[in-house]
Design a protein around this motif. Structure first.
Motif, PDB file in Angstrom:
ATOM      1  N   LEU A 176     -21.794  13.673  10.189  1.00 40.45           N
ATOM      2  CA  LEU A 176     -22.206  14.777   9.606  1.00 40.45           C
ATOM      3  C   LEU A 176     -21.222  15.165   8.334  1.00 40.45           C
ATOM      4  O   LEU A 176     -21.403  15.635   7.594  1.00 40.45           O
ATOM      5  CB  LEU A 176     -22.539  15.464  10.664  1.00 40.45           C
ATOM      6  CG  LEU A 176     -23.287  17.097  10.282  1.00 40.45           C
ATOM      7  CD1 LEU A 176     -24.442  16.752   9.160  1.00 40.45           C
ATOM      8  CD2 LEU A 176     -23.593  17.807  11.361  1.00 40.45           C
ATOM      9  N   THR A 192     -24.224  23.887   3.796  1.00 41.90           N
ATOM     10  CA  THR A 192     -23.783  23.253   4.974  1.00 41.90           C
ATOM     11  C   THR A 192     -23.798  24.539   5.998  1.00 41.90           C
ATOM     12  O   THR A 192     -24.456  23.987   7.326  1.00 41.90           O
ATOM     13  CB  THR A 192     -22.613  22.591   5.072  1.00 41.90           C
ATOM     14  OG1 THR A 192     -21.526  23.626   4.491  1.00 41.90           O
ATOM     15  CG2 THR A 192     -22.821  21.236   3.971  1.00 41.90           C
ATOM     16  N   LEU A 198     -27.761  24.997   6.868  1.00 42.42           N
ATOM     17  CA  LEU A 198     -28.487  23.845   7.386  1.00 42.42           C
ATOM     18  C   LEU A 198     -28.021  23.119   8.570  1.00 42.42           C
ATOM     19  O   LEU A 198     -28.406  22.299   9.180  1.00 42.42           O
ATOM     20  CB  LEU A 198     -28.579  22.723   6.388  1.00 42.42           C
ATOM     21  CG  LEU A 198     -29.336  23.094   5.071  1.00 42.42           C
ATOM     22  CD1 LEU A 198     -29.208  21.996   3.956  1.00 42.42           C
ATOM     23  CD2 LEU A 198     -31.000  23.370   5.453  1.00 42.42           C
ATOM     24  N   THR A 199     -26.965  23.708   8.975  1.00 46.96           N
ATOM     25  CA  THR A 199     -26.318  22.981  10.521  1.00 46.96           C
ATOM     26  C   THR A 199     -27.239  22.726  11.524  1.00 46.96           C
ATOM     27  O   THR A 199     -27.278  21.777  12.143  1.00 46.96           O
ATOM     28  CB  THR A 199     -25.004  23.830  10.814  1.00 46.96           C
ATOM     29  OG1 THR A 199     -23.808  23.538   9.855  1.00 46.96           O
ATOM     30  CG2 THR A 199     -24.636  23.356  12.096  1.00 46.96           C
ATOM     31  N   GLN A 249     -30.408  22.634  11.553  1.00 51.10           N
ATOM     32  CA  GLN A 249     -31.576  21.610  11.520  1.00 51.10           C
ATOM     33  C   GLN A 249     -31.152  20.205  11.302  1.00 51.10           C
ATOM     34  O   GLN A 249     -31.703  19.486  11.752  1.00 51.10           O
ATOM     35  CB  GLN A 249     -32.018  21.953  10.105  1.00 51.10           C
ATOM     36  CG  GLN A 249     -33.243  21.306   9.954  1.00 51.10           C
ATOM     37  CD  GLN A 249     -34.633  21.199  10.749  1.00 51.10           C
ATOM     38  OE1 GLN A 249     -34.855  22.514  11.258  1.00 51.10           O
ATOM     39  NE2 GLN A 249     -34.858  20.214  11.220  1.00 51.10           N
ATOM     40  N   MET A 250     -29.752  20.062  10.828  1.00 46.90           N
ATOM     41  CA  MET A 250     -29.196  18.582  10.581  1.00 46.90           C
ATOM     42  C   MET A 250     -28.939  18.230  12.192  1.00 46.90           C
ATOM     43  O   MET A 250     -29.138  16.949  12.580  1.00 46.90           O
ATOM     44  CB  MET A 250     -28.089  18.715   9.876  1.00 46.90           C
ATOM     45  CG  MET A 250     -28.140  18.950   8.521  1.00 46.90           C
ATOM     46  SD  MET A 250     -26.825  18.858   7.305  1.00 46.90           S
ATOM     47  CE  MET A 250     -25.779  20.181   7.651  1.00 46.90           C
ATOM     48  N   TRP A 270     -32.335  16.972  13.462  1.00 43.09           N
ATOM     49  CA  TRP A 270     -32.484  15.742  13.037  1.00 43.09           C
ATOM     50  C   TRP A 270     -31.843  14.447  13.405  1.00 43.09           C
ATOM     51  O   TRP A 270     -32.220  13.193  13.645  1.00 43.09           O
ATOM     52  CB  TRP A 270     -32.565  15.765  11.328  1.00 43.09           C
ATOM     53  CG  TRP A 270     -33.247  16.726  10.587  1.00 43.09           C
ATOM     54  CD1 TRP A 270     -34.454  17.148  10.908  1.00 43.09           C
ATOM     55  CD2 TRP A 270     -32.864  17.089   9.644  1.00 43.09           C
ATOM     56  NE1 TRP A 270     -35.044  17.985  10.054  1.00 43.09           N
ATOM     57  CE2 TRP A 270     -34.197  17.905   8.973  1.00 43.09           C
ATOM     58  CE3 TRP A 270     -31.944  17.146   8.562  1.00 43.09           C
ATOM     59  CZ2 TRP A 270     -33.986  18.739   7.910  1.00 43.09           C
ATOM     60  CZ3 TRP A 270     -32.013  17.927   7.425  1.00 43.09           C
ATOM     61  CH2 TRP A 270     -33.319  18.752   6.776  1.00 43.09           C
TER      62      TRP A 270
END
Length: 446
Positions: A62, A115, A118-119, A121-122, A125
């Motif tokens: 990541l 970043t 969005l952390t 949600q990543m 995923w």
């Protein structure tokens, strides 16, 4: 010491000696980086719980998705700088440096905002286990809040190395490594700040390196000095930087994206698989020391010599670097295969974690020859100004190919060993492809 004493001109003198003198500081720098990565893992593994260790260990893909993209841009920009440096065109060296720094400043702001936002949600995923997600969110939000320092650090280092200065980045990395380890011990072991402490230690230490690099560039003067008035958009130069750097950045991100998908499948096997593979990645980081160092050195050597009109010298250096790194990593792979249980056991005492790590390590180490060839070929191709070719190859095999293989194979054979084979298969494919490309590539003077 003066500027001339610290910079190595790879267009003159013994090819092997020059390449070694330039590569050695890069290797020592990579070693220091890996040591403080290991320090992070060891401190968390011993002073926090397994979920915390899993959160930090599984995050390499990541962080590389973001940092790797901008690091690729900086490496590509370094190729442009090396070309002008080899041609002794100091005016364009300065212009290329300012273009790289301007890009880094703008990119840092955008990367930080996106970043941090969005952390969570990543991580979803990536199928991060529920008991690990809170630790992961804490770690990555702190890390990404300071990602601008890490991006600028990579850009400054690429600039200095492009003009033959691989010594000073090593000095600053020494300082950074010591600071990182001290902060790890204080924040994690002493104050029990867990993943937050580890993230703070990483950001602060790399930020310090960025500041030290900038101070050195300002003190050096001449074409190395950064002038605020010259940090302005230059279309032709930005086009060159992006032409060389964007493919490298996309390549790194594509590689990371493929690894994230693989990591999400690893995560589905639970926290023991995550920590076992995390332990393996810390050991494998030492294998990448000669691989990445030589690859970066070959980009500089080939680019400088083609800029100076010395094609035969560029070819000779490429062969020497490729052969030396392959010999080194093959022997390292043999040692890792034999000592696998003990090496994994350094970071985790959980029997299940050790078992997962050993299975993975003993699958991939026998293919390190192909891993090495691929990366050194990338370095050579970048030096040749052909960054698009590695991007296509890596995107096709290490991203799309790896994702398709893991997704389809696991559907029919839900076994952890299936994931392990994703790496040797894609390494082999890229080795064959890049070997064919290099054999048919024309080496021409810029």
């Amino acid at each position: 010491m003066g500027q001339k004493e610290k910079m190595i001109n790879l267009t003159e003198g013994s090819v092997a000696k020059g390449l070694w003198e330039f590569t050695l500081p890069l290797m020592l720098g990579q070693l220091l980086q890996q040591l403080y990565n290991v320090a992070d893992a060891w401190v968390i593994g011993n002073y926090a719980d397994n979920a915390s260790f899993a959160a930090v260990s599984a995050g390499g893909s990541l962080t590389f998705l973001v940092v790797g993209f901008f690091n690729g841009i900086s490496i590509g920009g370094g190729v442009v700088i090396s070309r002008y440096f080899g041609a002794k065109d100091h005016k364009n060296v300065s212009k290329a440096i300012h273009t790289n720094v301007l890009f880094g400043l703008i990119a840092s702001i955008l990367a930080t905002v996106l970043t941090v936002w969005l952390t969570p949600q990543m991580l979803v995923w990536m199928q991060t286990p529920e008991n690990v997600i809170p630790y992961s969110i804490t770690y990555f939000r702190i890390y990404f809040a300071g990602v601008s320092m890490i991006i600028l650090y990579n850009i400054f280092m690429a600039v200095m190395r492009a003009v033959g200065d691989s010594i000073h980045p090593l000095y600053y990395l020494c300082v950074s490594s010591v600071v990182n380890v001290i902060l790890d011990l204080v924040l994690v072991a002493g104050m029990h700040k867990g993943v937050a402490g580890a993230a703070i230690a990483t950001v602060v230490s790399q930020g310090l390196s960025a500041i030290l690099c900038l101070i050195r560039m300002q003190k050096t003067g001449g074409y190395m000095r950064i002038h605020l008035s010259q940090l302005k958009y230059d279309g032709p130069m930005m086009k060159q930087v992006l032409y060389q750097g964007l493919p490298a950045g996309i390549q790194n991100s594509a590689l990371s994206l493929g690894n994230i998908v693989v990591q999400s499948n690893i995560n589905s096997f639970g926290e023991f698989a995550m920590s076992g593979l995390g332990a393996h990645s810390k050991i494998e980081g030492f294998v990448f020391i000669p691989i990445i160092s030589v690859s970066n050195a070959l980009s500089t050597l080939v680019s400088q010599n083609l800029g100076a009109g010395k094609v035969d010298r560029a070819k000779k250096g490429a062969f020497i670097g490729m052969a030396a790194s392959m010999v080194i990593t093959v022997f390292m792979g043999i040692g890792m295969y034999i000592l696998a249980p003990y090496l994994i056991g350094i970071f985790t005492s959980e029997p299940q974690s050790v078992e997962y790590g050993v299975v993975f390590m003993r699958t991939v180490t026998i293919f390190y020859l192909f891993l090495t060839f691929t990366h050194e070929a990338i370095g050579i191709l970048r030096g040749l100004g052909k960054s698009v070719i590695p991007m296509i190859g890596m995107f096709g095999f290490w991203c799309v190919g790896r994702i398709l293989y893991v997704t389809i194979a696991l559907h029919f054979i839900p076994d952890f060993r299936v994931i392990c084979w994703a790496y040797p298969i894609t390494w082999t494919c890229t080795t064959v492809t890049f070997a064919i490309v290099l054999s048919r590539t024309r080496w021409k003077i810029y």
